[in-house]
Design a protein around this motif. Structure first.
Motif, PDB file in Angstrom:
ATOM      1  N   LYS A  37       0.649  -1.185  -0.217  1.00  0.00           N
ATOM      2  CA  LYS A  37       0.008   0.570  -0.364  1.00  0.00           C
ATOM      3  C   LYS A  37       1.016   1.815  -0.141  1.00  0.00           C
ATOM      4  CE  LYS A  37      -4.159   2.685   0.761  1.00  0.00           C
ATOM      5  NZ  LYS A  37      -4.948   2.337  -0.231  1.00  0.00           N
ATOM      6  N   ALA A  38       0.732   2.371  -1.043  1.00  0.00           N
ATOM      7  CA  ALA A  38       1.499   3.294  -1.603  1.00  0.00           C
ATOM      8  C   ALA A  38       0.518   4.463  -0.783  1.00  0.00           C
ATOM      9  CB  ALA A  38       2.299   3.608  -2.495  1.00  0.00           C
ATOM     10  N   TRP A  39       1.124   5.513   0.389  1.00  0.00           N
ATOM     11  CA  TRP A  39       0.650   7.333   0.086  1.00  0.00           C
ATOM     12  C   TRP A  39       1.231   7.703  -0.502  1.00  0.00           C
ATOM     13  CZ3 TRP A  39      -0.022   3.081   3.649  1.00  0.00           C
ATOM     14  CH2 TRP A  39      -1.174   2.396   4.106  1.00  0.00           C
ATOM     15  N   LYS A  40       1.350   9.162  -0.294  1.00  0.00           N
ATOM     16  CA  LYS A  40       2.271  10.185  -0.664  1.00  0.00           C
ATOM     17  C   LYS A  40       3.424  10.123  -0.711  1.00  0.00           C
ATOM     18  CE  LYS A  40       2.586  14.776  -1.433  1.00  0.00           C
ATOM     19  NZ  LYS A  40       1.593  15.763  -0.952  1.00  0.00           N
ATOM     20  N   ASP A  41       3.153  10.011   0.755  1.00  0.00           N
ATOM     21  CA  ASP A  41       4.525  10.244   1.586  1.00  0.00           C
ATOM     22  C   ASP A  41       4.998   8.876   1.762  1.00  0.00           C
ATOM     23  OD1 ASP A  41       5.169  12.862   1.116  1.00  0.00           O
ATOM     24  OD2 ASP A  41       3.453  13.397   1.977  1.00  0.00           O
ATOM     25  N   PHE A  42       4.593   7.396   1.933  1.00  0.00           N
ATOM     26  CA  PHE A  42       4.653   6.271   2.810  1.00  0.00           C
ATOM     27  C   PHE A  42       4.511   5.192   2.233  1.00  0.00           C
ATOM     28  CE2 PHE A  42       3.866   3.388   6.111  1.00  0.00           C
ATOM     29  CZ  PHE A  42       4.902   3.695   6.742  1.00  0.00           C
ATOM     30  N   LYS A  43       5.249   3.871   2.138  1.00  0.00           N
ATOM     31  CA  LYS A  43       4.664   3.237   1.755  1.00  0.00           C
ATOM     32  C   LYS A  43       4.927   1.991   2.356  1.00  0.00           C
ATOM     33  CE  LYS A  43       7.117   3.919  -2.903  1.00  0.00           C
ATOM     34  NZ  LYS A  43       7.841   3.826  -4.383  1.00  0.00           N
ATOM     35  N   LEU A  44       4.169   1.110   2.742  1.00  0.00           N
ATOM     36  CA  LEU A  44       3.653  -0.303   3.036  1.00  0.00           C
ATOM     37  C   LEU A  44       3.819  -1.639   2.672  1.00  0.00           C
ATOM     38  CD1 LEU A  44       3.158  -1.601   5.985  1.00  0.00           C
ATOM     39  CD2 LEU A  44       0.779  -1.289   5.535  1.00  0.00           C
ATOM     40  N   GLU A  45       4.517  -2.437   2.799  1.00  0.00           N
ATOM     41  CA  GLU A  45       4.497  -4.019   2.515  1.00  0.00           C
ATOM     42  C   GLU A  45       5.022  -4.415   4.002  1.00  0.00           C
ATOM     43  OE1 GLU A  45       8.473  -4.818  -0.008  1.00  0.00           O
ATOM     44  OE2 GLU A  45       9.183  -2.960   0.503  1.00  0.00           O
ATOM     45  N   CYS A  46       3.596  -5.784   2.844  1.00  0.00           N
ATOM     46  CA  CYS A  46       3.253  -6.422   4.306  1.00  0.00           C
ATOM     47  C   CYS A  46       3.776  -8.143   3.703  1.00  0.00           C
ATOM     48  CB  CYS A  46       1.898  -6.785   4.600  1.00  0.00           C
ATOM     49  SG  CYS A  46       1.743  -5.182   5.226  1.00  0.00           S
ATOM     50  N   ASP A  47       4.235  -8.989   4.556  1.00  0.00           N
ATOM     51  CA  ASP A  47       4.657 -10.529   4.531  1.00  0.00           C
ATOM     52  C   ASP A  47       3.499 -11.301   4.567  1.00  0.00           C
ATOM     53  OD1 ASP A  47       7.135  -9.583   2.908  1.00  0.00           O
ATOM     54  OD2 ASP A  47       8.034 -10.257   4.856  1.00  0.00           O
ATOM     55  N   ALA A  48       3.546 -12.519   3.790  1.00  0.00           N
ATOM     56  CA  ALA A  48       2.116 -13.051   3.632  1.00  0.00           C
ATOM     57  C   ALA A  48       2.442 -13.964   5.355  1.00  0.00           C
ATOM     58  CB  ALA A  48       2.138 -14.276   3.152  1.00  0.00           C
ATOM     59  N   GLY A  49       1.150 -14.089   5.872  1.00  0.00           N
ATOM     60  CA  GLY A  49       0.668 -14.459   7.141  1.00  0.00           C
ATOM     61  C   GLY A  49       0.416 -15.400   7.039  1.00  0.00           C
ATOM     62  N   GLU A  50       0.035 -17.048   8.192  1.00  0.00           N
ATOM     63  CA  GLU A  50      -1.348 -17.225   9.125  1.00  0.00           C
ATOM     64  C   GLU A  50      -0.962 -16.735  10.080  1.00  0.00           C
ATOM     65  OE1 GLU A  50       0.105 -21.188   7.717  1.00  0.00           O
ATOM     66  OE2 GLU A  50       0.696 -21.762   9.713  1.00  0.00           O
ATOM     67  N   VAL A  51      -3.040 -17.325  10.704  1.00  0.00           N
ATOM     68  CA  VAL A  51      -3.363 -17.393  12.277  1.00  0.00           C
ATOM     69  C   VAL A  51      -3.661 -17.882  12.207  1.00  0.00           C
ATOM     70  CG1 VAL A  51      -4.575 -15.665  13.814  1.00  0.00           C
ATOM     71  CG2 VAL A  51      -3.449 -14.132  11.418  1.00  0.00           C
ATOM     72  N   ARG A  52      -3.733 -18.107  13.473  1.00  0.00           N
ATOM     73  CA  ARG A  52      -4.011 -19.422  13.947  1.00  0.00           C
ATOM     74  C   ARG A  52      -5.243 -19.760  15.353  1.00  0.00           C
ATOM     75  NH1 ARG A  52       2.234 -21.255  15.607  1.00  0.00           N
ATOM     76  NH2 ARG A  52       2.672 -21.588  13.348  1.00  0.00           N
ATOM     77  N   LYS A  53      -5.938 -20.426  15.579  1.00  0.00           N
ATOM     78  CA  LYS A  53      -7.204 -20.761  16.238  1.00  0.00           C
ATOM     79  C   LYS A  53      -6.260 -20.967  17.238  1.00  0.00           C
ATOM     80  CE  LYS A  53     -11.058 -23.113  13.651  1.00  0.00           C
ATOM     81  NZ  LYS A  53     -11.690 -24.344  13.532  1.00  0.00           N
ATOM     82  N   GLY A  54      -7.619 -19.634  18.198  1.00  0.00           N
ATOM     83  CA  GLY A  54      -7.039 -19.215  20.333  1.00  0.00           C
ATOM     84  C   GLY A  54      -5.922 -18.693  19.841  1.00  0.00           C
TER      85      GLY A  54
END
Length: 589
Positions: free
Chosen positions: A348-365
């Motif tokens: 996700k990119a904004w005017k002055d900032f960029k965000l990168e997110c690695d893929a992930g998984e989440v477990r129950k509980g």
């Protein structure tokens, strides 16, 4: 035995109750005037005539009356805010060349104590009829060490600097830019040094009204630091700051006391920072909005541990029935549970900032703790998961129901807390059995939402978010405005609800003790603040903490008695050993 009668005026309402307290009081019914109306029509309880029967608190529909029987010696009554109002017993004591921390629940007198010591509030010693002079205050402490402090105040021999609690109100009181504010505060001729110490170079010419909460906090601390004072009082200096900034502020304040022989006193709810920063502590105990008592001066480690235990050894006082405890590690079952959902790599990119997110998984509980510097994309990542924002790359395709508690909560509901809860679709059973009691929401049910304090509004927002039916619960900085006990109560109730329902949660926070207590695994953010953020995939808690703490140049150990996380002093033997072994997150030889 001393009897206190407290009426919380903000909850009291003639329209809703018709003054039931006056009607049901047994002393009144026998012909005496224990509860009467004052000139403005408000009920007033005579503490001398009150029998302590407890009927009026039970019958009051607004739950705004407290009758408290104080057994034992509480010390000197320092200040009382009015008839049937909060009162403070004893005062903490600054110590030359040292940092003294104040620890205790919200609404128990810490800010009042700082105001008195700083000369902002004149203590009345409980006399509501006549104004007390400082000479009488000095006399009240004859034979005690604090008498000398008040004598220097009386003789104007002590200079004080106060950093207030509510820095968000600064733009309403001060106009102009940061440079102008700091130049006016600079009595020591150290403006350039202080700007560098508190990392204000990039905002030095910015208008005060355009500063974020964290920037306002650092400016306020810097302004207090620049004053040529003998004693520095700082009320909650780490609010809005990330972990790295908190540790840097703590180091600067320690250096101020140690290198110059100044006295520093700090109110702080972040246990790790308080313990790292302070050589001594005073414990505040009592009852929220009713009364507060200040303990004797204690060594920092023993004082914090006694607060957590709920028992003060020197005073022989138990002020909490159960100790606050810390689990050594996440439960094994949380690590082996089934995967609840996966999310893709995102950008996700904004005017002055960029965000990168690695893929992930989440477990129950399980609960994923999220850590990283301010302005590095943590809130943006939460919003992408919540569906509030859409990524430029990567599609969050899961069809999960989300409950989201944002970073900044607003009191925009017209009505009481009870009416807000009733109008919100929530799991009533879970709310009544787990959340309401643990977050102490019962006493707030009759209060208007718009009249809530910051801590009260935070607890209500957490309660509503946690009570909603959802698959994923997202909490952005839930510790803001909460005291130590409330933070750990939130940790307990979140873990219980997530485990009970087999749901998942993400929690962004800067309190390392809370993050350690709450997390099954950790999601670490890297990058450069305000420029680029990179969210790594959720990692094993030890691996994630090790990576994060190494970036902060901080090592943690567990207290041998309470098992709470403690920050090692830089350069100490334990700090050197852990860094050499590459074990920043706890260490066993």
């Amino acid at each position: 035995m001393t009897r206190l009668a407290v009426i919380q005026r903000e909850k009291c309402s003639r329209e809703r109750c018709g003054w039931q307290c006056i009607k049901v009081c047994p002393v009144n019914r026998m012909g005496s005037e224990c509860i009467v109306k004052d000139e403005e029509g408000w009920p007033v309880i005579s503490e001398d005539l009150c029998s302590g029967c407890g009927i009026c608190p039970k019958k009051c529909p607004q739950k705004c009356i407290k009758i408290i029987n104080l057994a034992g010696e509480k010390g000197v009554l320092i200040h009382q805010y009015g008839v049937n109002a909060f009162r403070l017993f004893n005062l903490p004591l600054p110590k030359q060349g040292s940092v003294v921390g104040l620890i205790g629940a919200n609404g128990i007198g810490k800010t009042t104590a700082l105001g008195i010591l700083a000369g902002v509030l004149k203590p009345n010693l409980g006399d509501l009829q006549s104004e007390r002079g400082m000479e009488e205050v000095v006399d009240a402490f004859k034979g005690q060490e604090i008498q000398n402090y008040f004598e220097t105040v009386l003789d104007k021999e002590v200079r004080v600097s106060l950093k207030p609690q509510n820095v968000d109100k600064i733009p309403d009181a001060i106009k102009g830019n940061v440079r102008g504010l700091l130049e006016k505060a600079d009595d020591r001729g150290e403006l350039e040094k202080a700007v560098e110490l508190f990392e204000l170079e990039e905002i030095i010419d910015r208008e005060i009204e355009h500063l974020s909460g964290g920037e306002l906090q650092r400016v306020a601390i810097c302004a207090a630091y620049l004053k040529n004072a003998d004693v520095y009082y700082l009320d909650e200096p780490t609010s809005y700051l990330d972990i790295k900034q908190r540790m840097k502020i703590a180091r600067n304040l320690r250096a101020l006391a140690e290198s110059s022989g100044k006295s520093v006193m700090v109110v702080e709810h972040d246990l790790a920072v308080l313990d790292y920063l302070s050589e001594y502590v005073h414990v505040f105990y009592g009852e929220n909005s009713a009364y507060g008592v200040v303990s004797h001066l204690k060594g920092a480690r023993n004082g914090v541990n006694e607060y957590l235990d709920g028992y003060l050894k020197d005073e022989n006082v138990r002020f909490r029935q159960r100790p606050i405890t810390f689990a050594a590690m996440a439960e094994e079952g949380e690590r082996k549970s089934l995967v609840a959902f996966k999310y893709p790599a995102m950008k996700k990119a904004w005017k002055d900032f960029k965000l990168e997110c690695d893929a992930g998984e989440v477990r129950k509980g399980e609960i994923i703790g999220i850590v990283g510097e301010n302005a590095i994309g943590k809130t943006s990542f939460i919003k992408l998961l919540a569906g509030v924002d859409e990524p430029d790359e990567g599609d969050v395709a899961h069809k999960l129901k989300v409950s989201y508690k944002p970073q900044y909560v607003k009191a925009d509901f017209d009505g009481t807390v009870g009416e807000l809860i009733s109008s919100t679709p929530i799991d009533r059973e879970v709310f009544e059995s787990e959340i309401k009691r643990k977050l102490d929401i019962g006493d707030l049910m009759e209060k208007e939402v718009k009249s809530l304090s910051g801590g009260e509004l935070q607890r209500v927002s957490i309660a509503v978010a946690l009570a909603r039916e959802a698959d994923v619960y997202l909490f952005d900085e839930p510790s803001a405005f909460l005291d130590v006990e409330q933070r750990l109560n939130f940790s307990d109730v979140l873990k219980k609800v997530i485990s009970l329902k087999e749901k998942t949660a993400f929690v962004v926070d800067h309190d390392i003790v809370l993050v350690d207590s709450i997390s099954s695994r950790l999601l670490v953010f890297e990058g450069e603040s305000s420029v680029h953020g990179h969210a790594l995939a959720p990692a094993d808690k030890r691996e994630g903490m090790n990576s994060f703490l190494k970036g902060m140049e901080v090592t943690l150990r567990r207290d041998r008695d309470s098992k709470r996380p403690r920050v090692n002093k830089p350069g100490s033997q334990m700090d050197r050993e852990q860094k050499k072994a590459g074990e920043y997150y706890y260490y066993s030889k």
